[in-house]
Design an enzyme around this catalytic site. Structure first.
Site, short mmCIF file in Angstrom:
data_model
loop_
_atom_site.label_atom_id
_atom_site.label_comp_id
_atom_site.label_asym_id
_atom_site.label_seq_id
_atom_site.Cartn_x
_atom_site.Cartn_y
_atom_site.Cartn_z
N CYS B 83 17.53 10.97 -1.37
CA CYS B 83 17.63 12.34 -1.89
C CYS B 83 16.38 12.74 -2.68
CB CYS B 83 18.87 12.48 -2.75
SG CYS B 83 20.28 11.60 -2.09
N HIS B 330 21.53 21.26 -1.49
CA HIS B 330 20.86 19.96 -1.56
C HIS B 330 20.48 19.47 -0.16
CE1 HIS B 330 19.66 16.05 -2.71
NE2 HIS B 330 20.83 15.46 -2.85
#
Lengths: 134, 382
Positions: B83, B330
């Site tokens: 991430c 995200h």
């Protein structure tokens, strides 16, 4: 193909497969580095500190520990959709080892710090680890 | 040598049924080039951040970027750090300029997560944990952060309502951000009554699956002086790593990688937490924002819940006033560069009305990969 670990196994080959074979005989075994004596759990076939070739297997005798954390998974990976919801927990054994398993029953009334015991279920294709509240 | 951010851009984050991986990347790249008046022919090298080949069903996505963005025959480096992929690409580009090997570079982060169905995507993300020893128990990323939340709640008396207050704040600002996935405010009650994803985390505690891209143009100090009147300087870039498995962590109530990255970044930029004017922190889950306040030294360990109200504009330190990962979205590879775009706009004073922090001079970005397998941090100054 050897024994399958847990509810759904993704990795079929490992130098540390003895852990799964021992579990199927209801023993918990893991490794320590012969040179620096560090203990590894989950087991490692290699020590990242010494880069030496020697690890040795030993049996973890404890079956009881303290609940460190838990969660009930409602939105599951594709392979686990038929099992959900299921409660995953981590308990810490007196040896300082943290072990993961599925908590038997629901999370109702559970608290971090509760006493738990490990229940190893031997299935035809391989072992599964459950955690049961004492 | 100082390195400047001279151009930033992004497309709309969200479920983008109208565009694929390459087309999302093009939107952001065009916006970043336009922002600084450069063309793709001015770019010496490209750094592509894409976290997973699985989501977009495209292997070697770096090569696809070279092709569709018109990079060929120039170099393109594909970078991955879960991430934190976007920040890893940013740092790699920074190193390339500092080395003198490249002078003006494009950094592009992109992810197309909604090409596959939700359970498949949840499974892929879950395999960002230890596939040999954790995945056999059906662990997921909401599940992993839920276990961090459960431990934090037990140790520090953080409550589900505290978690919900982070979601309320980030949706409040997402509603003011035209690029955000969710442009709608929510109430505390709505957050608390949402369906459970992985207890104690409900739907509004979790960042969504997002399609999106963000890009930046970086260059050397000398070149930046010639190209723009509003360079944003990268004063610090740090990274730290930690164990893959939660089973190997001594504590579940903090992320040691964040603490180490913060220590290095503050020292590099010669700043302290109280000098920071605005921050983007990695709120993949509401608990992660609370833990970040503590790990980054915005407040003491365990008191993150008391800092939430301070993280609004007008408080001590505005945090995630673009909506954060929670409301802005995200898209893994794009997230770090989305933070860079946000802080660049904030430091230039160009953020949208109602979410511009007053007179911000120093911005901090904190981008975590996995459950703290990586933490990349950057400190920016106008």
């Amino acid at each position: 193909m050897g024994l399958s670990f847990g509810m759904h196994n993704f990795i079929s080959q490992s130098k540390a497969k003895r852990f799964i074979e021992a579990l199927q005989e209801e023993r918990i075994e893991t490794t320590r580095c012969i040179k620096c004596d560090r203990t590894f759990f989950p087991p490692r076939a290699d020590c990242p500190h010494c880069y030496d070739n020697g690890v040795q297997w030993f049996e973890v005798k404890s079956r009881e520990g303290v609940l460190k954390t838990f969660t009930t998974v409602m939105v599951a990976p594709q392979e686990f959709v038929d099992h959900s919801p299921y409660c995953v927990g981590i308990i810490e054994l007196p040896e300082g080892i943290s072990i993961m398993g599925w908590i038997k029953g629901t999370e109702n009334g559970l608290q971090v710090g509760d006493s738990f015991k490990i229940v190893i279920e031997r299935r035809a294709n391989g072992p599964m680890i459950y955690l049961e509240k004492q | 040598m100082r390195v400047a951010v001279i151009g930033v851009g992004q497309g709309k984050f969200g479920r983008r049924d109208d565009a694929n991986l390459r087309e999302l990347a093009f939107e952001a790249t065009k916006a970043a080039l336009d922002d600084c008046g450069q063309t793709i022919n001015d770019v010496d090298a490209t750094f592509t951040g894409i976290a997973s080949d699985h989501f977009a069903q495209q292997l070697q996505p770096g090569a696809l970027m070279s092709d569709y963005l018109g990079v060929q025959p120039g170099p393109n480096y594909r970078v991955e750090a879960a991430c934190a992929t976007g920040s890893a690409a940013l740092r790699t580009a920074l190193m390339a300029i500092k080395s003198g090997m490249h002078e003006l570079v494009l950094v592009i982060g992109v992810e197309k997560m909604c090409e596959v169905d939700t359970n498949t995507a949840v499974g892929y993300i879950g395999r960002g944990g230890d596939v040999q020893w954790e995945s056999p128990f059906g662990t997921t990323f909401p599940g992993n952060y839920a276990m961090i939340a459960q431990a934090h709640m037990a140790r520090y008396k953080t409550t589900k309502e505290d978690l919900a207050r982070v979601a309320v704040k980030n949706h409040f600002y997402g509603a003011k951000n035209p690029y955000a996935q969710f442009q709608k405010e929510i109430t505390l009650e709505k957050a608390l009554n949402a369906p459970m994803i992985s207890s104690p985390l409900g739907l509004f505690d979790c960042s969504p699956l997002t399609d999106g891209a963000a890009a930046a143009i970086l260059t050397s100090e000398e070149r930046a002086r010639n190209l723009t009147d509003t360079p944003i300087w990268i004063d610090a870039s740090s990274v730290a790593t930690d164990t893959m498995s939660l089973l190997d962590r001594k504590t579940l109530t903090e992320l040691p990688a964040s603490q180490e990255a913060a220590r290095i970044a503050y020292a590099q930029a010669k700043t302290r937490p109280k000098d920071i004017d605005i921050a983007c922190v990695h709120d993949c889950f509401t608990i992660a924002e609370i833990v970040a306040y503590e790990d980054l030294g915005f407040c003491s360990p365990g008191s993150g819940k008391d800092f939430i109200e301070e993280a609004y504009i007008g408080g001590r330190l505005p945090v995630n006033v673009d909506g954060g990962l929670k409301a802005k979205g995200h898209p893994l590879g794009a997230t770090g560069l989305g933070m860079l775009k946000e802080l660049t706009m904030q430091l230039r004073g160009e953020a949208e009305a109602g979410r511009q922090a007053n007179g911000a001079e120093i911005g901090l970005m904190h981008n975590v990969g996995g459950t703290g397998h990586y933490c990349f941090m950057h400190i920016l100054r106008r």
